[in-house]
Design a protein around this motif. Structure first.
Motif, PDB file in Angstrom:
ATOM      1  N   ILE A   9       0.905  -1.207   0.100  1.00 60.74           N
ATOM      2  CA  ILE A   9       0.057   0.010   0.042  1.00 60.74           C
ATOM      3  C   ILE A   9       0.678   1.157   0.037  1.00 60.74           C
ATOM      4  N   LEU A  10       1.831   1.217   1.098  1.00 63.78           N
ATOM      5  CA  LEU A  10       2.789   2.556   0.767  1.00 63.78           C
ATOM      6  C   LEU A  10       3.386   2.654  -0.456  1.00 63.78           C
ATOM      7  N   ALA A  11       4.052   1.590  -0.920  1.00 65.70           N
ATOM      8  CA  ALA A  11       4.673   1.637  -2.297  1.00 65.70           C
ATOM      9  C   ALA A  11       3.967   2.159  -3.387  1.00 65.70           C
ATOM     10  N   GLY A  12       2.531   1.697  -3.391  1.00 62.66           N
ATOM     11  CA  GLY A  12       1.397   2.166  -4.342  1.00 62.66           C
ATOM     12  C   GLY A  12       1.158   3.788  -4.121  1.00 62.66           C
ATOM     13  N   ARG A  13       1.196   4.115  -2.869  1.00 65.44           N
ATOM     14  CA  ARG A  13       0.997   5.612  -2.540  1.00 65.44           C
ATOM     15  C   ARG A  13       2.156   6.496  -3.090  1.00 65.44           C
ATOM     16  N   LEU A  14       3.413   5.875  -2.772  1.00 63.30           N
ATOM     17  CA  LEU A  14       4.686   6.613  -3.069  1.00 63.30           C
ATOM     18  C   LEU A  14       4.789   6.751  -4.703  1.00 63.30           C
ATOM     19  N   GLU A  15       4.587   5.799  -5.321  1.00 61.60           N
ATOM     20  CA  GLU A  15       4.392   5.772  -6.820  1.00 61.60           C
ATOM     21  C   GLU A  15       3.347   6.814  -7.474  1.00 61.60           C
ATOM     22  N   GLU A  16       2.105   6.741  -6.989  1.00 62.82           N
ATOM     23  CA  GLU A  16       1.013   7.870  -7.197  1.00 62.82           C
ATOM     24  C   GLU A  16       1.597   9.219  -7.099  1.00 62.82           C
ATOM     25  N   MET A  17       2.385   9.328  -5.886  1.00 63.12           N
ATOM     26  CA  MET A  17       2.741  10.757  -5.364  1.00 63.12           C
ATOM     27  C   MET A  17       3.911  11.222  -6.461  1.00 63.12           C
ATOM     28  N   GLN A  18       4.732  10.084  -6.858  1.00 64.05           N
ATOM     29  CA  GLN A  18       5.696  10.534  -7.674  1.00 64.05           C
ATOM     30  C   GLN A  18       5.251  10.835  -9.141  1.00 64.05           C
ATOM     31  N   LYS A  19       4.053   9.970  -9.688  1.00 63.77           N
ATOM     32  CA  LYS A  19       3.416  10.500 -11.001  1.00 63.77           C
ATOM     33  C   LYS A  19       2.838  11.686 -10.817  1.00 63.77           C
ATOM     34  N   PHE A  20       2.077  11.935 -10.021  1.00 66.27           N
ATOM     35  CA  PHE A  20       1.720  13.434  -9.792  1.00 66.27           C
ATOM     36  C   PHE A  20       2.737  14.619  -9.909  1.00 66.27           C
ATOM     37  N   LYS A  21       4.025  14.635  -9.276  1.00 67.52           N
ATOM     38  CA  LYS A  21       4.927  15.465  -9.232  1.00 67.52           C
ATOM     39  C   LYS A  21       5.634  15.435 -10.544  1.00 67.52           C
ATOM     40  N   ASP A  22       5.755  14.404 -11.027  1.00 72.05           N
ATOM     41  CA  ASP A  22       6.371  14.019 -12.534  1.00 72.05           C
ATOM     42  C   ASP A  22       5.523  14.868 -13.489  1.00 72.05           C
ATOM     43  N   SER A  23       4.091  14.889 -13.280  1.00 68.38           N
ATOM     44  CA  SER A  23       3.003  15.288 -14.377  1.00 68.38           C
ATOM     45  C   SER A  23       3.229  16.960 -14.086  1.00 68.38           C
ATOM     46  N   GLN A  24       3.442  17.361 -12.807  1.00 70.18           N
ATOM     47  CA  GLN A  24       3.577  18.950 -12.414  1.00 70.18           C
ATOM     48  C   GLN A  24       4.744  19.357 -12.975  1.00 70.18           C
ATOM     49  N   ASN A  25       5.990  18.878 -13.088  1.00 71.93           N
ATOM     50  CA  ASN A  25       7.193  19.135 -13.586  1.00 71.93           C
ATOM     51  C   ASN A  25       6.948  18.932 -14.991  1.00 71.93           C
ATOM     52  N   LEU A  26       6.361  18.180 -15.572  1.00 74.42           N
ATOM     53  CA  LEU A  26       6.281  18.123 -17.148  1.00 74.42           C
ATOM     54  C   LEU A  26       5.415  19.335 -17.699  1.00 74.42           C
ATOM     55  N   ASP A  27       4.410  19.760 -16.804  1.00 74.90           N
ATOM     56  CA  ASP A  27       3.545  20.929 -17.278  1.00 74.90           C
ATOM     57  C   ASP A  27       4.546  22.247 -17.148  1.00 74.90           C
ATOM     58  N   ALA A  28       5.103  22.030 -15.756  1.00 77.68           N
ATOM     59  CA  ALA A  28       6.163  23.394 -16.148  1.00 77.68           C
ATOM     60  C   ALA A  28       7.157  23.374 -17.045  1.00 77.68           C
ATOM     61  N   MET A  29       7.659  22.337 -17.413  1.00 75.15           N
ATOM     62  CA  MET A  29       8.568  22.401 -18.687  1.00 75.15           C
ATOM     63  C   MET A  29       7.914  22.872 -19.804  1.00 75.15           C
ATOM     64  N   TYR A  30       6.750  22.382 -20.172  1.00 75.80           N
ATOM     65  CA  TYR A  30       5.935  22.801 -21.095  1.00 75.80           C
ATOM     66  C   TYR A  30       5.631  24.132 -21.195  1.00 75.80           C
ATOM     67  N   ARG A  31       5.229  24.841 -20.123  1.00 79.18           N
ATOM     68  CA  ARG A  31       5.400  26.056 -20.120  1.00 79.18           C
ATOM     69  C   ARG A  31       6.460  26.874 -20.347  1.00 79.18           C
ATOM     70  N   MET A  32       7.714  26.266 -19.786  1.00 76.74           N
ATOM     71  CA  MET A  32       8.890  26.986 -20.065  1.00 76.74           C
ATOM     72  C   MET A  32       9.230  26.931 -21.671  1.00 76.74           C
ATOM     73  N   ALA A  33       8.887  25.537 -22.156  1.00 75.37           N
ATOM     74  CA  ALA A  33       9.286  25.506 -23.689  1.00 75.37           C
ATOM     75  C   ALA A  33       8.490  26.391 -24.610  1.00 75.37           C
ATOM     76  N   GLY A  34       7.404  27.261 -24.103  1.00 73.16           N
ATOM     77  CA  GLY A  34       6.817  28.156 -24.723  1.00 73.16           C
ATOM     78  C   GLY A  34       5.329  27.715 -25.331  1.00 73.16           C
ATOM     79  N   GLY A  35       5.047  26.585 -24.543  1.00 71.69           N
ATOM     80  CA  GLY A  35       3.518  25.795 -24.848  1.00 71.69           C
ATOM     81  C   GLY A  35       2.255  26.541 -24.188  1.00 71.69           C
TER      82      GLY A  35
END
Length: 70
Positions: A9-35
């Motif tokens: 359960i803890l591993a699943g929660r950590l994985e979901e949190m990491q996916k969320f953080k990765d998604s936020q980072n990708l969105d930030a990079m997308y905005r920085m790239a001019g999109g």
């Protein structure tokens, strides 16, 4: 509850949190790239598409983002 179930359960929660953080980072990079600008307000009904970035592109953007924070 057995310890193995708790660990899973803890591993699943950590994985979901990491996916969320990765998604936020990708969105930030997308905005920085001019999109993420508001140039075309007429096209508000159409969803914006993410530009596919290679791993090298993401590494370069992450390094430049880290250097601006330092």
């Amino acid at each position: 509850m057995p310890e193995i179930e708790r660990e899973n359960i803890l591993a699943g929660r950590l994985e979901e949190m990491q996916k969320f953080k990765d998604s936020q980072n990708l969105d930030a990079m997308y905005r920085m790239a001019g999109g993420g600008g508001d140039e075309d307000e007429d096209e508000e009904d159409e969803p914006r598409k993410r530009r596919k970035l290679t791993q090298a592109d993401m590494d370069i953007q992450l390094i430049s983002q880290e250097s601006t924070l330092a």
